[in-house]
Design a protein around this motif. Structure first.
Motif, short mmCIF file in Angstrom:
data_model
loop_
_atom_site.label_atom_id
_atom_site.label_comp_id
_atom_site.label_asym_id
_atom_site.label_seq_id
_atom_site.Cartn_x
_atom_site.Cartn_y
_atom_site.Cartn_z
N ALA A 58 0.83 -1.21 0.00
CA ALA A 58 0.00 0.00 0.00
C ALA A 58 0.86 1.26 0.00
N LEU A 59 1.89 1.27 0.84
CA LEU A 59 2.76 2.44 0.91
C LEU A 59 3.55 2.62 -0.38
N ARG A 60 3.87 1.50 -1.02
CA ARG A 60 4.63 1.56 -2.27
C ARG A 60 3.77 2.12 -3.40
N ASN A 61 2.47 1.83 -3.36
CA ASN A 61 1.59 2.21 -4.47
C ASN A 61 0.76 3.46 -4.20
N TRP A 62 0.80 3.95 -2.99
CA TRP A 62 -0.08 5.06 -2.62
C TRP A 62 0.68 6.37 -2.65
N ASP A 63 0.33 7.24 -3.58
CA ASP A 63 0.91 8.58 -3.66
C ASP A 63 -0.06 9.54 -2.98
N PHE A 64 0.24 9.89 -1.73
CA PHE A 64 -0.67 10.67 -0.90
C PHE A 64 -1.05 11.99 -1.58
N PHE A 65 -0.04 12.75 -2.04
CA PHE A 65 -0.32 14.08 -2.58
C PHE A 65 -1.02 14.00 -3.93
N ALA A 66 -0.60 13.06 -4.77
CA ALA A 66 -1.24 12.92 -6.08
C ALA A 66 -2.71 12.53 -5.92
N TYR A 67 -3.00 11.66 -4.95
CA TYR A 67 -4.39 11.23 -4.76
C TYR A 67 -5.25 12.39 -4.26
N HIS A 68 -4.68 13.19 -3.33
CA HIS A 68 -5.45 14.33 -2.82
C HIS A 68 -5.65 15.40 -3.91
N HIS A 69 -4.63 15.62 -4.75
CA HIS A 69 -4.81 16.56 -5.85
C HIS A 69 -5.92 16.07 -6.79
N PHE A 70 -5.94 14.77 -7.00
CA PHE A 70 -6.98 14.18 -7.85
C PHE A 70 -8.38 14.42 -7.26
N ILE A 71 -8.50 14.25 -5.96
CA ILE A 71 -9.79 14.44 -5.28
C ILE A 71 -10.24 15.90 -5.39
N TYR A 72 -9.32 16.83 -5.05
CA TYR A 72 -9.68 18.25 -5.08
C TYR A 72 -10.01 18.71 -6.50
N ASP A 73 -9.25 18.20 -7.49
CA ASP A 73 -9.50 18.58 -8.88
C ASP A 73 -10.87 18.05 -9.33
N ALA A 74 -11.19 16.82 -8.92
CA ALA A 74 -12.48 16.24 -9.30
C ALA A 74 -13.63 17.02 -8.71
N ILE A 75 -13.46 17.47 -7.46
CA ILE A 75 -14.52 18.25 -6.81
C ILE A 75 -14.68 19.59 -7.51
N ALA A 76 -13.53 20.24 -7.82
CA ALA A 76 -13.58 21.56 -8.44
C ALA A 76 -14.19 21.51 -9.83
N THR A 77 -13.90 20.45 -10.56
CA THR A 77 -14.41 20.33 -11.93
C THR A 77 -15.69 19.50 -12.03
N LYS A 78 -16.18 19.07 -10.87
CA LYS A 78 -17.42 18.28 -10.81
C LYS A 78 -17.34 16.97 -11.60
N LYS A 79 -16.16 16.35 -11.54
CA LYS A 79 -15.99 15.05 -12.18
C LYS A 79 -16.35 13.95 -11.19
N SER A 80 -16.71 12.79 -11.73
CA SER A 80 -17.00 11.65 -10.84
C SER A 80 -15.69 11.13 -10.23
N ILE A 81 -15.79 10.61 -9.02
CA ILE A 81 -14.62 10.11 -8.29
C ILE A 81 -14.77 8.60 -8.15
N SER A 82 -13.76 7.89 -8.57
CA SER A 82 -13.74 6.43 -8.40
C SER A 82 -12.41 6.03 -7.80
N ALA A 83 -12.44 4.93 -7.07
CA ALA A 83 -11.22 4.47 -6.42
C ALA A 83 -10.18 4.05 -7.46
N SER A 84 -8.94 4.31 -7.14
CA SER A 84 -7.85 3.96 -8.04
C SER A 84 -7.66 2.45 -8.09
N SER A 85 -7.58 1.89 -9.30
CA SER A 85 -7.39 0.45 -9.42
C SER A 85 -5.97 0.04 -9.08
#
Length: 581
Positions: free
Chosen positions: A190-217
């Protein structure tokens, strides 16, 4: 093909004492929302009911004032005092990082029980150190924890569930090591595959642009890892276990046995062991790795003796035993890596019904039972006779002491046990049921107690049967056709001496589970000849069904339990139809 055997010896009891000398650990803020009162209540209930074996509870976190406040909040102060005085409950307060690490390394399992949790970094820290966790399904927990893999998820406030999960580590301490190994792998991935900042940027960008959010495969899920119940692998200190890839070692060994040009292919098997099939142009062999594994009997039979673990060295000693018919031959063995080579056997032809299968499989059981019983058989018979009396004064510790001193142990590939006698096994189970120490589904325990007198009458017939070599694992999948055309038993891990009828009864039980409509009377007749054999076989049959149901309930194999219960009900009806002696 031969190989000298040099088996390591390390007492399981010594390892178990070290493994048990650990603690339940809570790590976090001492606030009502953290469920500290629930954790304390569940531990107190366990400590009261399992006073001799329950690990202590250590709590990390909180100032002296916060500790005092949470003690008052729990309204458990009267119950806490005596355990605190005996250092069974330890309030560690705030610790620096080295202190936290030191305490966690003595944890048998981490327990958190938050009502809500945005993250839960402590779970990551503990699991990264190889500590399994019991937590509520909030924050990081669902991404790292799966039942029977790296710990357990428990709904907030479900005290019965939390208490039951904690009790598993009380009755089977090796569960901590097996789950802890998985916990470390899962957290590292999990630690090897989890990019904390990239994932949070993805969440904030999705909220700002009103895109759907799905869990990363890309994020690995804990359910992608195997359950520890599949192999029940234990890595014992001082033993060579499968901690690395064994395939290259197997390939070199296979070439030494078959000659150059051997082609190794990994075979997927349904059992607990890893195995390979090695072939060349002229020959083929089956190579199996023998590993230590923990047992789950103590999770449903909460009373009496129960080996918590079967060591690889003891299993290996039994696997290389060749002085009996009816079992697969061991062609070569490698004691350094606990590898054995055997001929490739074929599956038995599919037969129409259970009695036909029983008649064919009985060939192997009878051939094994024809092995002459060496010195000590009469002493073992006397032990069974001596302790088969009232349930109230049955002392399994004395039984084990006498069995251990029996001369028959010097000749038995696997140590004798109380399970080698129907009378001893039945008495122990009856005592456990009487004292409420038998975990069984539905009405099975009550039905078993009602049958007590009837079963004891039938068990007396064991006195007239011989002491023979037992396989102690007569499952349908363990029967095969040897290259010579005779029926043999595979998995020789627990060959030992005992009264005839145990293997026959276990096979009957497994066939009935598979074929619930089978005629039990006809099945018993195919597996036994005399009235004494009939009585012992059908009684063992019931005890095996009971054990199977207890195991399935304790290990939550709910998909298999209905078939076992149906087989139990059919067996009860058949038992009632047998006239009393």
């Amino acid at each position: 093909m031969t190989c000298d055997v040099n088996i390591q010896t390390l007492e399981i009891d010594d390892i178990l004492r070290w493994q048990s000398n650990r603690a339940f650990v809570y790590f976090g803020r001492l606030a009502p929302s953290k469920g500290v009162d629930i954790v304390l209540r569940c531990w107190l209930d366990l400590a009261d009911s399992c006073s001799g074996i329950c690990p202590p509870l250590w709590l990390i976190g909180g100032s002296p004032k916060e500790i005092s406040d949470i003690r008052r909040y729990t309204k458990l102060e009267e119950r806490l005092v005596s355990y605190e005085r005996d250092s069974r409950i330890m309030w560690w307060g705030y610790l620096d990082p080295p202190g936290v690490s030191a305490v966690l390394l003595r944890a048998i399992v981490l327990i958190t029980h938050s009502h809500y949790e945005p993250g839960g970094r402590v779970i990551v820290e503990a699991m990264r150190q190889g500590i399994p966790a019991i937590a509520t399904p909030h924050g990081f927990a669902p991404d790292l924890i799966a039942d029977w893999i790296s710990g357990f998820l428990v709904p907030y406030g479900d005290e019965a569930c939390l208490r039951q999960r904690m009790s598993l580590f009380v009755h089977q301490p090796f569960l901590s090591q097996a789950m802890g190994y998985q916990a470390r792998l899962i957290t590292e991935d999990a630690l090897r595959n989890w990019d904390f900042f990239a994932y949070h940027h993805f969440i904030y960008d999705a909220i700002a642009t009103k895109k759907s959010i799905s869990a990363s495969s890309k994020f690995p899920q804990p359910n992608d890892y195997p359950s520890v119940l599949k192999r029940r692998l234990v890595r014992l200190p001082g033993y060579i276990e499968s901690v690395t890839d064994l395939a290259p070692i197997v390939e070199v060994w296979a070439e030494s046995l078959l000659g150059g040009g051997a082609n190794i292919s990994l075979q997927a098997v349904g059992g607990k062991s890893l195995s390979w099939r090695a072939t060349n142009s002229e020959d083929e062999i089956w190579i199996k790795h023998v590993h230590s594994h923990f047992r789950m009997t103590s999770a449903w039979l909460l009373h009496g003796p129960s080996e918590p673990c079967y060591s690889a060295s003891a299993k290996f000693t039994s696997e290389i035993f060749n002085s009996a018919d009816g079992i697969v031959r061991t062609l070569a063995s490698n004691s350094e890596h606990y590898l054995i080579a055997q001929p490739v056997c074929s599956p038995l032809e599919s037969l129409r019904d259970a009695p036909e299968q029983a008649a064919v499989m009985r060939q192997a059981l009878d051939a094994l039972a024809d092995t002459p019983c060496p010195e000590g058989g009469e002493m073992f018979r006397e032990i069974a006779r001596k302790y088969f009396h009232g349930v109230d004064d049955f002392d399994y510790a004395l039984v084990e002491r006498d069995i251990k001193d029996c001369p028959l142990n010097r000749h038995s590939p696997w140590p004798l046990s109380y399970r080698s006698s129907l009378r001893l096994r039945l008495t122990l189970l009856t005592q456990a049921a009487t004292f409420g120490k038998l975990l069984l589904p539905g009405d099975m325990k009550e039905e078993f107690v009602k049958l007590r007198t009837r079963l004891h009458e039938l068990a007396y017939h064991e006195e007239h049967l011989p002491i023979v070599m037992l396989h102690n694992g007569a499952k349908v999948s363990h029967f095969a056709l040897a290259p010579q055309g005779n029926v043999v038993l595979l998995d020789k891990e627990r060959l030992s001496y005992g009264f005839k009828g145990k293997d026959h009864g276990e096979l009957a039980a497994n066939l009935l589970i598979r074929y619930p409509q089978a005629n039990i009377g006809e099945l018993i007749c195919k597996l036994s000849d005399t009235p004494d054999e009939h009585a012992v076989t059908i009684t063992w049959m019931g005890l095996h069904l009971l054990a199977e149901a207890g195991f399935q309930l304790a290990c939550e194999r709910h998909e298999k339990l209905p078939q076992t219960l149906e087989a139990w009900n059919c067996w009860r009806q058949a038992l009632e139809a047998i006239p009393s002696p």
